[in-house]
Design a protein around this motif. Sequence first.
Motif, PDB file in Angstrom:
ATOM      1  N   LEU A  74     -12.127   8.434  -3.715  1.00 49.26           N
ATOM      2  CA  LEU A  74     -10.818   8.513  -4.190  1.00 49.26           C
ATOM      3  C   LEU A  74     -10.125   6.651  -4.052  1.00 49.26           C
ATOM      4  N   ASP A  82     -15.663  12.119  -8.425  1.00 50.29           N
ATOM      5  CA  ASP A  82     -14.910  11.267  -8.360  1.00 50.29           C
ATOM      6  C   ASP A  82     -12.983  10.729  -8.847  1.00 50.29           C
ATOM      7  N   ALA A  83     -12.049  10.203  -8.112  1.00 48.99           N
ATOM      8  CA  ALA A  83     -10.723   9.922  -9.395  1.00 48.99           C
ATOM      9  C   ALA A  83     -10.566   8.919  -8.602  1.00 48.99           C
ATOM     10  N   PHE A 127      -9.968  17.593  -2.837  1.00 53.10           N
ATOM     11  CA  PHE A 127     -10.939  16.704  -3.087  1.00 53.10           C
ATOM     12  C   PHE A 127     -12.608  17.279  -2.481  1.00 53.10           C
TER      13      PHE A 127
END
Length: 508
Positions: free
Chosen positions: A243, A218-219, A237
């Motif tokens: 995100l 995850d970001a 991704f």
Amino acid sequence: MQKESFMNKEEKSSNKCPICGRPTHKKSEYCIFHASAEEKTEEELKKALKEYIQEIKEEGKDYDFEGFIFVGNINFKEDLNIIVFKKANFRNATFKGEADFKGATFERDADFKGATFKQYANFTGATFEGDANFTGATFEGKAGFWKTTFKQYAYFTRAIFKRETDFYKNTFKQYAYFTSATFEENANFWSTTFMGKADFKGATFEGGAGLGATFKGDADFSIKAIGEYISFYNALFNQGRTLVIKTTDVKNEVTIDFEKVCLENVYLELFLGEKTLINFTNALIRSTVIKKSQIENHILQEEKKEFSKAKEVYLLLKNNFHSIGRYEDESWAFTKEKDMERFSHSFPCYKEAFKKDSKIEKFPILKWIKKGYFKKWIISAFSNMIYGYGEKPWNVIKTAVAIILIFALSFSFIGLGNPEIIELKGTAIHQNSGNTVDLESKGLLKNNVIRNFPDSLYFSTITFTTLGYGDFRPLEGLGRILAGSEAFLGAIMMALFVYTFARRTGGR
């Protein structure tokens, strides 16, 4: 005796560094490692460091440089023969010159918490086997982390990067924490791989950021401030990851660049400020969980009036909304796609493109018509007005009502005929009874709009719906032309209504 003993004790304590207990350096109250840069020379420091490091190696101790003040350029490999750090403590250390850790290996935790790098900090090719803690560190010169590997947790929380920062081709195998970090100039994360979570919550990018990286976890980019842009150009991704991008605290104009980014099967959570724009050009958006409400009024190409490019972006979004079953959002994206197509064919858009052409032509509006742009624009405009490109059944209903009213007024002016009444020598006679009737009120109704309108509205409605009960008929000439035209339009409008209604209620 007691007084002398106290004095000797005082004199003895004053010859030791209050931080580490080592002997003081010359006239300084601190040892050579903790003395200020003005109180020692580069040669003196390096000599003392070599002796200290030799002692560490002989006794098998950990490297403890906490609070050290390094003067001059320090290359730990060439100057001090250190390639491998078992455990390194540089907490609150200050590097007055360049700090070169190129190719170094930190076998256990490396602690740079609160450290200050006055000039270039070079960690190119370094490997951190344990946690790397740069919490609160300050990089006043450039920070170079080219091809650096962080095998455990990397902490850059509240770190300050005053110059250009380079994390090119890094590998973060666990969590990477850049929470509340400040990047005053460009931050480069191109080709970096984040295998764990990339946490930039509360970070500040005053000079922009290049984040064309691979995100396998995850970001979170809940950004506090951004200079002009954040570019995820060519980023990847992993599917199923989340995100988060939040710029609600950012007041200036900002562009989030997703050009050629792979967002397939990604949960995209966007919380955008009023002046934040997004570029989805050539992005892979498929089964991407995103909502219309998150991106409406934030598409870069539409705001910049690049309507042809905006059309392609809305086409991508339309197909994505279809793939995740968000049909209302798909309808919105399709309508926007058609709007962008219409705008791209409009005369103002053509005129703007005409200005950029070096060839000067007279009468651009004639060229606009001749090249077919006017035709495409007018067809698109009518499609939008009449049935909303097939997305708005209410538009069809409103158009139908307008047509019925217009024809009703027309019939009120020209009059209608009653098939049971015939006119003989100026007298109206009822065919069934043979009685004479009022020509103006019951026979051929002419030139009385107020009296005629209810019957004209009724006649217009049944003509539009092609029912035709036969109790009224159009007069010869113009009346028949109008009736035939209305019946034709009615058939078309009813077909359009069925099409749009089925399209809106039956899904895609």
